[in-house]
Motif scaffolding. Structure first.
Motif, PDB file in Angstrom:
ATOM      1  N   PRO A  34       1.119  -1.298   0.135  1.00  0.00           N
ATOM      2  CA  PRO A  34      -0.017  -0.006  -0.056  1.00  0.00           C
ATOM      3  C   PRO A  34       0.768   0.990   0.020  1.00  0.00           C
ATOM      4  N   PRO A  35       0.546   2.360  -0.453  1.00  0.00           N
ATOM      5  CA  PRO A  35       1.256   3.488  -0.576  1.00  0.00           C
ATOM      6  C   PRO A  35       1.627   4.130   0.670  1.00  0.00           C
ATOM      7  N   LEU A  36       2.661   4.634   1.082  1.00  0.00           N
ATOM      8  CA  LEU A  36       3.064   5.186   2.482  1.00  0.00           C
ATOM      9  C   LEU A  36       2.313   6.336   2.720  1.00  0.00           C
ATOM     10  N   GLN A  37       1.645   6.355   3.909  1.00  0.00           N
ATOM     11  CA  GLN A  37       0.974   7.420   4.471  1.00  0.00           C
ATOM     12  C   GLN A  37       2.039   8.499   5.326  1.00  0.00           C
ATOM     13  N   PRO A  38       1.716   9.521   5.093  1.00  0.00           N
ATOM     14  CA  PRO A  38       2.648  10.504   5.709  1.00  0.00           C
ATOM     15  C   PRO A  38       2.672  10.366   7.448  1.00  0.00           C
ATOM     16  N   ARG A  39       3.501  10.358   7.853  1.00  0.00           N
ATOM     17  CA  ARG A  39       3.498  10.318   9.453  1.00  0.00           C
ATOM     18  C   ARG A  39       2.650  11.358  10.073  1.00  0.00           C
ATOM     19  N   LEU A  40       2.042  11.342  10.812  1.00  0.00           N
ATOM     20  CA  LEU A  40       1.131  12.362  11.875  1.00  0.00           C
ATOM     21  C   LEU A  40       2.247  12.645  13.168  1.00  0.00           C
ATOM     22  N   PHE A  41       2.603  13.782  13.495  1.00  0.00           N
ATOM     23  CA  PHE A  41       3.289  14.161  14.464  1.00  0.00           C
ATOM     24  C   PHE A  41       2.458  14.750  15.547  1.00  0.00           C
ATOM     25  N   SER A  42       2.660  14.903  16.712  1.00  0.00           N
ATOM     26  CA  SER A  42       2.010  15.743  17.730  1.00  0.00           C
ATOM     27  C   SER A  42       3.252  16.690  17.981  1.00  0.00           C
ATOM     28  N   ALA A  43       2.983  17.927  18.469  1.00  0.00           N
ATOM     29  CA  ALA A  43       3.879  18.712  18.783  1.00  0.00           C
ATOM     30  C   ALA A  43       5.103  18.319  19.752  1.00  0.00           C
ATOM     31  N   GLU A  44       4.547  17.438  20.731  1.00  0.00           N
ATOM     32  CA  GLU A  44       5.607  16.727  21.648  1.00  0.00           C
ATOM     33  C   GLU A  44       6.473  15.874  21.019  1.00  0.00           C
ATOM     34  N   GLU A  45       6.037  15.132  20.015  1.00  0.00           N
ATOM     35  CA  GLU A  45       6.974  14.366  19.289  1.00  0.00           C
ATOM     36  C   GLU A  45       8.015  15.035  18.358  1.00  0.00           C
ATOM     37  N   LEU A  46       7.493  16.056  17.652  1.00  0.00           N
ATOM     38  CA  LEU A  46       8.251  16.664  16.847  1.00  0.00           C
ATOM     39  C   LEU A  46       9.533  17.390  17.616  1.00  0.00           C
ATOM     40  N   SER A  47       9.078  17.656  18.924  1.00  0.00           N
ATOM     41  CA  SER A  47       9.945  18.558  19.566  1.00  0.00           C
ATOM     42  C   SER A  47      11.527  17.731  19.885  1.00  0.00           C
ATOM     43  N   PHE A  48      11.356  16.335  19.773  1.00  0.00           N
ATOM     44  CA  PHE A  48      12.423  15.563  20.029  1.00  0.00           C
ATOM     45  C   PHE A  48      13.550  15.550  18.557  1.00  0.00           C
ATOM     46  N   TYR A  49      13.046  16.151  17.616  1.00  0.00           N
ATOM     47  CA  TYR A  49      13.787  16.092  16.401  1.00  0.00           C
ATOM     48  C   TYR A  49      14.338  17.376  15.926  1.00  0.00           C
ATOM     49  N   ASN A  50      14.702  18.304  17.083  1.00  0.00           N
ATOM     50  CA  ASN A  50      15.241  19.537  16.928  1.00  0.00           C
ATOM     51  C   ASN A  50      16.769  19.728  16.906  1.00  0.00           C
ATOM     52  N   GLY A  51      17.481  18.500  16.550  1.00  0.00           N
ATOM     53  CA  GLY A  51      18.936  18.588  16.449  1.00  0.00           C
ATOM     54  C   GLY A  51      19.814  18.591  17.625  1.00  0.00           C
ATOM     55  N   SER A  52      19.215  18.557  18.731  1.00  0.00           N
ATOM     56  CA  SER A  52      19.704  18.072  20.007  1.00  0.00           C
ATOM     57  C   SER A  52      20.342  16.881  20.245  1.00  0.00           C
ATOM     58  N   ASP A  53      19.744  16.099  19.703  1.00  0.00           N
ATOM     59  CA  ASP A  53      20.358  14.499  19.615  1.00  0.00           C
ATOM     60  C   ASP A  53      20.766  14.132  18.254  1.00  0.00           C
ATOM     61  N   PRO A  54      22.158  13.893  18.293  1.00  0.00           N
ATOM     62  CA  PRO A  54      22.951  13.858  16.984  1.00  0.00           C
ATOM     63  C   PRO A  54      22.526  12.534  16.387  1.00  0.00           C
ATOM     64  N   GLN A  55      21.873  11.621  17.027  1.00  0.00           N
ATOM     65  CA  GLN A  55      21.358  10.454  16.603  1.00  0.00           C
ATOM     66  C   GLN A  55      20.138  10.392  15.758  1.00  0.00           C
ATOM     67  N   LEU A  56      19.281  11.536  16.020  1.00  0.00           N
ATOM     68  CA  LEU A  56      18.103  11.629  15.413  1.00  0.00           C
ATOM     69  C   LEU A  56      18.149  12.444  14.093  1.00  0.00           C
ATOM     70  N   PRO A  57      17.215  12.662  13.326  1.00  0.00           N
ATOM     71  CA  PRO A  57      17.290  13.509  12.098  1.00  0.00           C
ATOM     72  C   PRO A  57      16.577  14.881  12.628  1.00  0.00           C
ATOM     73  N   ILE A  58      16.818  16.036  11.953  1.00  0.00           N
ATOM     74  CA  ILE A  58      16.117  17.170  12.217  1.00  0.00           C
ATOM     75  C   ILE A  58      15.123  17.448  11.313  1.00  0.00           C
ATOM     76  N   TYR A  59      13.927  17.638  12.028  1.00  0.00           N
ATOM     77  CA  TYR A  59      12.452  17.923  11.174  1.00  0.00           C
ATOM     78  C   TYR A  59      11.960  19.254  11.480  1.00  0.00           C
ATOM     79  N   LEU A  60      11.579  19.713  10.473  1.00  0.00           N
ATOM     80  CA  LEU A  60      10.813  21.320  10.395  1.00  0.00           C
ATOM     81  C   LEU A  60       9.570  21.311   9.922  1.00  0.00           C
TER      82      LEU A  60
END
Length: 201
Positions: A34-60
């Motif tokens: 099946p086609p991939l659906q875009p991931r739904l983030f909560s504001a709290e989830e998104l806050s983890f991808y702010n670049g402070s953890d070098p193991q995680l990607p940075i999302y904007l």
């Protein structure tokens, strides 16, 4: 000429295979994912991808859509000039631009309509400005700014479409021929002769 009794077996198998795949094409037997659906983030989830953890990607997130800006970590990562943007916007979630199923809300549709209108206005402005060439310009710390025309005379002219885009009226330098200089709305640079082809500003 004698036929081997075993010769018929491959022929029968080939015939059965041919009929089977004629009735059931290979494409019907292989299910596509099946086609991939875009991931739904909560504001709290998104806050983890702010670049402070070098193991995680940075999302904007911009207007509810989440983008991977990891390649721009020098700007969006820890210590970067735009780090305060990364991981702090709302992604695709139940909120202003997307509902809990990832469907666009009326607010997103409104933003998209304004963006489309802005693109149309920019294209119209570009077409209008192409009719009258822009001035040449240069700046140096010692001499300041200077505008000139290779063919025509430099004039300041208002950009009427700009007010629809930004709410402000701006001007540009354009080159007009001598028989066009009496048009309304053309402004001679202060301290510049009416027929000067070069003006310091």
């Amino acid at each position: 000429m004698r036929w081997s009794p075993f010769l018929g077996i491959p022929l029968v198998i080939a015939l059965i295979s041919f009929l089977f795949f004629k009735i059931f094409p290979l494409s019907s037997l292989i299910s596509s994912p099946p086609p991939l659906q875009p991931r739904l983030f909560s504001a709290e989830e998104l806050s983890f991808y702010n670049g402070s953890d070098p193991q995680l990607p940075i999302y904007l997130a911009i207007v509810g859509s989440v983008f991977d800006v990891t390649k721009g970590k020098s700007h969006y990562g820890a210590g970067g000039g735009y780090n305060h943007f990364a991981g702090r916007y709302v992604g695709k979630l139940d909120g202003r631009y997307y509902d809990s199923k990832g469907n666009p809300t009326k607010y997103l549709k409104g933003v998209e309509a304004k963006a489309a209108r802005g693109a149309q206005l920019l294209e119209k402005q570009k077409d209008e400005e192409a009719k009258v060439p822009s001035c040449n310009s240069r700046w140096s710390q010692d001499e300041g700014s200077e505008v000139w025309c290779d063919d025509g005379y430099p004039r300041l002219v208002q950009r009427p479409i700009e007010i629809a885009l930004t709410g402000k009226m701006s001007k540009r330098c354009a080159c007009y021929k001598e028989d066009e200089l009496e048009q309304a709305g053309l402004e001679v640079y202060e301290g510049c002769d009416f027929f000067a082809k070069k003006c310091r500003i």
